[in-house]
Write an enzyme that holds these catalytic residues in place. Structure first.
Site, PDB file in Angstrom:
ATOM      1  CB  SER A  26      46.090 -55.205 -20.797  1.00 52.81           C
ATOM      2  OG  SER A  26      45.032 -55.167 -19.878  1.00 52.81           O
ATOM      3  CB  ILE A  28      44.844 -47.106 -20.639  1.00 49.21           C
ATOM      4  CG1 ILE A  28      43.716 -46.886 -19.619  1.00 49.21           C
ATOM      5  CG2 ILE A  28      45.268 -45.777 -21.268  1.00 49.21           C
ATOM      6  CD1 ILE A  28      44.114 -46.105 -18.370  1.00 49.21           C
ATOM      7  CE1 TYR A 168      49.475 -47.008 -10.201  1.00 51.35           C
ATOM      8  CE2 TYR A 168      48.229 -45.194  -9.249  1.00 51.35           C
ATOM      9  CZ  TYR A 168      48.513 -46.020 -10.318  1.00 51.35           C
ATOM     10  OH  TYR A 168      47.852 -45.837 -11.516  1.00 51.35           O
ATOM     11  CE  LYS A 172      50.855 -44.623 -12.690  1.00 48.59           C
ATOM     12  NZ  LYS A 172      51.194 -44.932 -14.091  1.00 48.59           N
TER      13      LYS A 172
HETATM   14  P1  NAP Z   1      46.392 -52.918 -17.426  1.00 50.06           P
HETATM   15  O1  NAP Z   1      45.102 -53.250 -18.089  1.00 50.06           O
HETATM   16  O2  NAP Z   1      46.925 -53.808 -16.364  1.00 50.06           O
HETATM   17  O3  NAP Z   1      47.493 -52.710 -18.582  1.00 50.06           O
HETATM   18  C1  NAP Z   1      48.832 -52.461 -18.277  1.00 50.06           C
HETATM   19  C2  NAP Z   1      49.691 -53.317 -19.183  1.00 50.06           C
HETATM   20  O4  NAP Z   1      51.083 -53.005 -18.922  1.00 50.06           O
HETATM   21  C3  NAP Z   1      49.511 -54.814 -18.895  1.00 50.06           C
HETATM   22  O5  NAP Z   1      49.456 -55.568 -20.089  1.00 50.06           O
HETATM   23  C4  NAP Z   1      50.768 -55.114 -18.099  1.00 50.06           C
HETATM   24  O6  NAP Z   1      51.148 -56.472 -18.112  1.00 50.06           O
HETATM   25  C5  NAP Z   1      51.780 -54.225 -18.790  1.00 50.06           C
HETATM   26  N1  NAP Z   1      52.984 -54.118 -17.992  1.00 50.06           N
HETATM   27  C6  NAP Z   1      53.095 -54.060 -16.647  1.00 50.06           C
HETATM   28  N2  NAP Z   1      54.369 -54.026 -16.280  1.00 50.06           N
HETATM   29  C7  NAP Z   1      55.107 -54.069 -17.419  1.00 50.06           C
HETATM   30  C8  NAP Z   1      56.495 -54.097 -17.680  1.00 50.06           C
HETATM   31  N3  NAP Z   1      57.401 -54.085 -16.694  1.00 50.06           N
HETATM   32  N4  NAP Z   1      56.920 -54.126 -18.963  1.00 50.06           N
HETATM   33  C9  NAP Z   1      56.015 -54.163 -19.983  1.00 50.06           C
HETATM   34  N5  NAP Z   1      54.684 -54.169 -19.787  1.00 50.06           N
HETATM   35  C10 NAP Z   1      54.226 -54.123 -18.519  1.00 50.06           C
HETATM   36  O7  NAP Z   1      46.314 -51.474 -16.743  1.00 50.06           O
HETATM   37  P2  NAP Z   1      45.630 -50.102 -17.212  1.00 50.06           P
HETATM   38  O8  NAP Z   1      44.557 -49.818 -16.222  1.00 50.06           O
HETATM   39  O9  NAP Z   1      45.334 -50.091 -18.651  1.00 50.06           O
HETATM   40  O10 NAP Z   1      46.835 -49.127 -16.866  1.00 50.06           O
HETATM   41  C11 NAP Z   1      47.614 -48.483 -17.883  1.00 50.06           C
HETATM   42  C12 NAP Z   1      48.291 -47.273 -17.243  1.00 50.06           C
HETATM   43  O11 NAP Z   1      47.278 -46.372 -16.798  1.00 50.06           O
HETATM   44  C13 NAP Z   1      49.127 -47.630 -16.013  1.00 50.06           C
HETATM   45  O12 NAP Z   1      50.307 -46.873 -16.027  1.00 50.06           O
HETATM   46  C14 NAP Z   1      48.228 -47.214 -14.858  1.00 50.06           C
HETATM   47  O13 NAP Z   1      48.958 -46.886 -13.698  1.00 50.06           O
HETATM   48  C15 NAP Z   1      47.528 -46.008 -15.455  1.00 50.06           C
HETATM   49  N6  NAP Z   1      46.278 -45.650 -14.807  1.00 50.06           N
HETATM   50  C16 NAP Z   1      45.238 -46.526 -14.749  1.00 50.06           C
HETATM   51  C17 NAP Z   1      44.058 -46.134 -14.126  1.00 50.06           C
HETATM   52  C18 NAP Z   1      42.874 -47.045 -14.019  1.00 50.06           C
HETATM   53  O14 NAP Z   1      41.924 -46.702 -13.278  1.00 50.06           O
HETATM   54  N7  NAP Z   1      42.849 -48.184 -14.703  1.00 50.06           N
HETATM   55  C19 NAP Z   1      43.946 -44.859 -13.568  1.00 50.06           C
HETATM   56  C20 NAP Z   1      45.028 -43.996 -13.657  1.00 50.06           C
HETATM   57  C21 NAP Z   1      46.186 -44.395 -14.291  1.00 50.06           C
HETATM   58  P3  NAP Z   1      50.750 -57.381 -16.817  1.00 50.06           P
HETATM   59  O15 NAP Z   1      49.283 -57.640 -16.927  1.00 50.06           O
HETATM   60  O16 NAP Z   1      51.603 -58.592 -16.983  1.00 50.06           O
HETATM   61  O17 NAP Z   1      51.100 -56.594 -15.577  1.00 50.06           O
END
Ligand code: NAP
Length: 262
Positions: A26, A28, A168, A172
């Protein structure tokens, strides 16, 4: 006169490299996995999701002509990560690149947050990155070569106005400083470790219908007046993972549309 020993585009070429991407089902992680394949890497795709997410990423990687394997694993489980690295090396070859994006987000006022909510998030976002780096580095140290990028967040640098998510933000900040620490532990053994700290990014994590009001605020608060797209995380990741960043380690690269300047 051009210096013929320099080939700048080649610096970003990941041909012959093997990457593992956590959170590849999913957002990023998914987009970066596809980007790494487009740059020539074979990619192990790891996520706890066993739904269509990983399969979709694998299909898009296949279209680039690169190989991939899908691994259902939880980053809080040390044994699963060791097995994931073994499967990656058996299926694709020596692991040289890692991008750790698996993470979760939620919010609750500090005075009300249950210990379990705090602990679950810390387990995934901080311990999960630690265990991922540990398993990846154990393989990379044997090869004397590797580049790791952990996805942190601007929330590890600033406190997001209005968001009650102390756990959170702390997780980070922990990822950023832990990555610098690992970078120094492995600096003389061929492994670089860096972080990317995204600003507000349009992913399933924060584009759910109930987030509409919130995402409008995210856009207004960002100097560029919009959220990042997932595509905008790919260039920074390729840069840090590739030889283009061969003298870069222990760095946190903010990719935030200018957010942290204000
Ligand atoms: P996302 O679309 O929810 O993708 C994260 C993926 O990681 C999901 O498929 C999730 O599965 C999986 N995951 C969660 N917990 C896990 C575990 N214990 N073991 C294996 N896989 C796991 O989120 P995203 O926005 O792309 O975020 C990716 C990273 O970027 C994260 O670390 C987030 O904190 C960081 N980030 C995001 C943003 C933003 O604005 N989106 C900003 C700054 C940093 P589930 O759906 O089952 O949880």
């Amino acid at each position: 006169m051009a210096d013929i020993t320099l080939n700048a585009p080649k610096l970003f070429d990941l041909s012959g490299q093997v990457a593992i991407v956590t959170g590849a089902g999913s957002g990023i992680g998914q987009r970066i996995a596809i980007g790494l394949a487009q740059c020539g890497a074979d990619v192990a795709l790891l996520d706890r999701r066993t739904d269509d997410g990983l399969a979709r990423t694998a299909e898009l990687v296949r279209k680039t002509g690169r190989k991939s394997i899908e691994i259902a694993a939880d980053v809080t489980n040390k044994a699963s990560l060791a097995e994931a690295v073994s499967r990656t090396e058996a299926g694709l070859g020596a692991l040289t690149l890692a991008l750790n994006a698996a993470g979760i987000a939620n919010a609750n006022p500090s005075e009300e947050m249950e210990e379990e909510q705090y602990q679950t998030l810390m387990d995934v976002n901080l311990k999960g990155v630690f265990l991922s780096c540990q398993a990846e580095a154990q393989a990379m140290l044997k090869h004397g070569r590797g580049s790791i990028v952990n996805i942190a967040s601007m929330s590890g640098v600033i406190v997001n106005r209005g968001l009650k998510q102390c756990h959170y933000n702390a997780s980070k900040a922990g990822v950023i400083h832990m990555s610098k620490s690992m970078a120094m532990e492995w600096v003389d053994r061929g492994i670089r470790v860096n972080t990317i700290s995204p600003g507000y990014t349009a992913t399933p994590m924060n584009t759910r219908p109930e987030m509409v009001h919130q995402t409008k605020l995210f856009e207004e608060q960002t100097p560029m007046q919009r959220m990042a797209t997932v595509d905008e995380m790919v260039g920074p990741a390729v840069f840090l993972l590739s030889d283009a960043a061969s003298f870069v380690t222990g760095v946190d690269l903010l990719v935030d549309g200018g957010f942290c300047c204000w």
